[in-house]
Design an enzyme around this catalytic site. Structure first.
Site, mmCIF file in Angstrom:
data_model
loop_
_atom_site.group_PDB
_atom_site.id
_atom_site.type_symbol
_atom_site.label_atom_id
_atom_site.label_comp_id
_atom_site.label_asym_id
_atom_site.label_seq_id
_atom_site.Cartn_x
_atom_site.Cartn_y
_atom_site.Cartn_z
ATOM 1 N N GLY A 9 20.685 147.029 57.100
ATOM 2 C CA GLY A 9 19.924 148.044 57.829
ATOM 3 C C GLY A 9 18.459 148.151 57.411
ATOM 4 O O GLY A 9 17.677 148.830 58.075
ATOM 5 N N ALA A 14 7.305 143.323 61.260
ATOM 6 C CA ALA A 14 7.093 141.903 61.572
ATOM 7 C C ALA A 14 5.677 141.439 61.229
ATOM 8 O O ALA A 14 5.470 140.275 60.904
ATOM 9 C CB ALA A 14 7.391 141.649 63.046
ATOM 10 N N LEU A 15 4.711 142.337 61.303
ATOM 11 C CA LEU A 15 3.353 141.936 60.948
ATOM 12 C C LEU A 15 3.022 142.459 59.558
ATOM 13 O O LEU A 15 3.129 143.663 59.298
ATOM 14 C CB LEU A 15 2.330 142.468 61.950
ATOM 15 C CG LEU A 15 0.959 141.853 61.721
ATOM 16 C CD1 LEU A 15 0.834 140.514 62.447
ATOM 17 C CD2 LEU A 15 -0.156 142.771 62.180
ATOM 18 N N GLY A 16 2.653 141.557 58.677
ATOM 19 C CA GLY A 16 2.277 141.953 57.317
ATOM 20 C C GLY A 16 0.887 141.451 56.989
ATOM 21 O O GLY A 16 0.297 140.668 57.754
ATOM 22 N N LEU A 17 0.389 141.880 55.851
ATOM 23 C CA LEU A 17 -0.912 141.392 55.399
ATOM 24 C C LEU A 17 -0.701 140.300 54.356
ATOM 25 O O LEU A 17 -0.036 140.528 53.342
ATOM 26 C CB LEU A 17 -1.734 142.534 54.776
ATOM 27 C CG LEU A 17 -3.161 142.124 54.384
ATOM 28 C CD1 LEU A 17 -4.054 142.005 55.635
ATOM 29 C CD2 LEU A 17 -3.785 143.117 53.403
ATOM 30 N N GLY A 18 -1.263 139.125 54.599
ATOM 31 C CA GLY A 18 -1.207 138.042 53.620
ATOM 32 C C GLY A 18 -2.251 138.280 52.531
ATOM 33 O O GLY A 18 -3.346 138.771 52.815
ATOM 34 N N ASP A 43 2.391 140.777 51.663
ATOM 35 C CA ASP A 43 2.940 139.525 51.153
ATOM 36 C C ASP A 43 2.145 139.075 49.929
ATOM 37 O O ASP A 43 0.957 138.779 50.039
ATOM 38 C CB ASP A 43 2.897 138.441 52.231
ATOM 39 C CG ASP A 43 3.566 137.181 51.717
ATOM 40 O OD1 ASP A 43 4.808 137.154 51.711
ATOM 41 O OD2 ASP A 43 2.855 136.252 51.276
ATOM 42 N N TYR A 48 -0.955 133.804 43.237
ATOM 43 C CA TYR A 48 -2.222 134.170 43.893
ATOM 44 C C TYR A 48 -3.200 134.817 42.897
ATOM 45 O O TYR A 48 -4.383 134.978 43.193
ATOM 46 C CB TYR A 48 -1.993 135.116 45.085
ATOM 47 C CG TYR A 48 -1.099 134.555 46.174
ATOM 48 C CD1 TYR A 48 -0.866 133.192 46.297
ATOM 49 C CD2 TYR A 48 -0.482 135.410 47.098
ATOM 50 C CE1 TYR A 48 -0.033 132.694 47.287
ATOM 51 C CE2 TYR A 48 0.344 134.912 48.093
ATOM 52 C CZ TYR A 48 0.574 133.551 48.181
ATOM 53 O OH TYR A 48 1.399 133.070 49.164
ATOM 54 N N LYS A 77 6.784 136.187 45.119
ATOM 55 C CA LYS A 77 7.390 134.847 45.041
ATOM 56 C C LYS A 77 7.414 134.326 43.607
ATOM 57 O O LYS A 77 6.471 134.537 42.842
ATOM 58 C CB LYS A 77 6.602 133.867 45.925
ATOM 59 C CG LYS A 77 6.352 134.407 47.323
ATOM 60 C CD LYS A 77 5.688 133.423 48.255
ATOM 61 C CE LYS A 77 5.213 134.129 49.508
ATOM 62 N NZ LYS A 77 3.882 134.748 49.368
ATOM 63 N N HIS A 110 9.082 130.123 45.746
ATOM 64 C CA HIS A 110 7.830 129.787 46.447
ATOM 65 C C HIS A 110 7.827 128.378 47.056
ATOM 66 O O HIS A 110 7.357 128.166 48.166
ATOM 67 C CB HIS A 110 6.655 129.955 45.476
ATOM 68 C CG HIS A 110 5.356 130.259 46.129
ATOM 69 N ND1 HIS A 110 4.401 131.079 45.581
ATOM 70 C CD2 HIS A 110 4.837 129.839 47.302
ATOM 71 C CE1 HIS A 110 3.359 131.158 46.387
ATOM 72 N NE2 HIS A 110 3.602 130.402 47.442
#
Ligand code: A2P
Length: 315
Positions: A9, A14-18, A43, A48, A77, A110
């Site tokens: 649930g 669906a839209l994220g910030l990279g 994300d 990074y 990741k 990753h």
């Protein structure tokens, strides 16, 4: 906003910030602005090099009551030098400490590539461990453990081919997400179809063609996705920008997408794409642009003596 709903649930926007390539010093302000715009999916990844600044920003946003932890979807990741079973729990521990969170919503392996413990970026074949030395199944079993301990609510993989995911068929928890490069020049319909059949949700990275990718990932003849003439024509026809067409297409075909931006107006532009609808004609025109073209080719893993080849990586 569209959401992907997991079996328990939980819902991932669906839209994220990279945040790949969002430099320390600018990523915090970008996250703050993104939250103001309405982004709730972020994300991240330890490699990074910016998770500590992101964590400081989350902490400030929570303390100021602007959002709460449960309002956010946070992905991170496992880097390749932490594939050995005993390294996975400490690795997620370090990420949680940097992000100043008690749990991740999603933790991904990753790359299906193992590196020696003290190697972050590779310079020779000596830096690698083979998948015989550290099988992906060993790494995955440790990922299941951290999920069962509640450190990650969902677990998945990144840069995996269908056959590598299928290799986990006997697992306690089957990978729930595969995050891969995906855009109109690299539709990867096989991965989307396999995901729909087997319950592996797809997140598209580099959905805008990653024009800011590092020099080592560029070649002279690379087409520039954001400057594609057909995309520009569709954008003009539907009254949107090229980036919005690319993102609306990704979301409408049932994947999630994590465009990176540190620019407030481009972040807002990208977020607005989550409310757009493309008609069937436009979807078909974007579909037709496929040319199996990767920007993140994985050739950096193909050093002499590494034991890894690009062909094997994506096959
Ligand atoms: P910036 O961060 O300055 O906005 P991808 O998500 O495919 O990796 O692409 C990221 C690249 O695309 C970055 O260079 C980013 O720059 C740029 N970008 C992000 N959003 C847009 C947009 N709406 N229009 C044009 N370029 C964009």
């Amino acid at each position: 906003m569209r959401y992907h709903e997991f079996k328990n649930g939980d819902r991932m926007p669906a839209l994220g910030l990279g945040t790949w390539k969002a430099a320390p010093g600018e990523v915090g302000a970008a996250i703050e602005e993104a939250v103001r715009i309405g982004y709730r999916h972020f994300d991240c990844a330890s490699i990074y090099g910016n998770e500590a600044e992101i964590g400081d920003t989350f902490q400030r946003l929570f303390a100021d009551g602007i959002v709460q932890r449960d309002d956010l979807w946070i992905t991170s990741k496992l880097w390749c030098n932490r594939h050995e079973a005993s390294d996975v729990a400490p690795a997620i521990g370090a990420t949680l400490s940097d992000l100043q969170c008690e749990y991740l919503d999603l933790y991904l392996v990753h790359w299906p590539v193992a590196l020696k413990h003290d190697v972050k970026s590779v310079s020779s074949g000596e830096d690698f461990l083979t998948l015989e030395q550290v099988p992906l199944s060993e790494t995955w079993a440790a990922m299941e453990d951290v999920a069962e301990q509640g450190l990650a609510r969902h677990i998945g993989v990144s840069n995996y081919s269908v056959s590598k995911i299928a290799g986990h068929s006997g697992a306690r928890i089957f990978p729930e997400v595969n995050q891969v490069e995906m855009h109109p020049y690299l539709r990867q319909q096989d991965l989307v179809d396999y995901g729909a059949e087997s319950g592996v949700f797809i997140t598209a990275y580099s959905p805008l063609g990653s024009k800011d990718r590092p020099d080592g990932m560029r070649s002279a003849d690379d087409p520039v996705l954001l400057e594609d003439a057909a995309i520009a024509k569709i954008a003009e026809r539907v009254g949107a920008t090229p980036a919005q067409v690319l993102l609306a297409w990704a979301l409408q075909r049932g994947t999630s997408a994590i465009p990176k931006s540190v620019n407030p107006s481009r972040m807002a532009e990208n977020f607005a794409a989550a409310s757009m609808e493309l008609d069937a004609e436009a979807m078909g025109e974007v579909d037709a642009l496929d040319r199996a073209r990767r920007y993140v080719t994985g050739t950096f893993w193909e050093l002499p003596g590494s034991g890894y080849t690009v062909e094997e990586l994506w096959s």
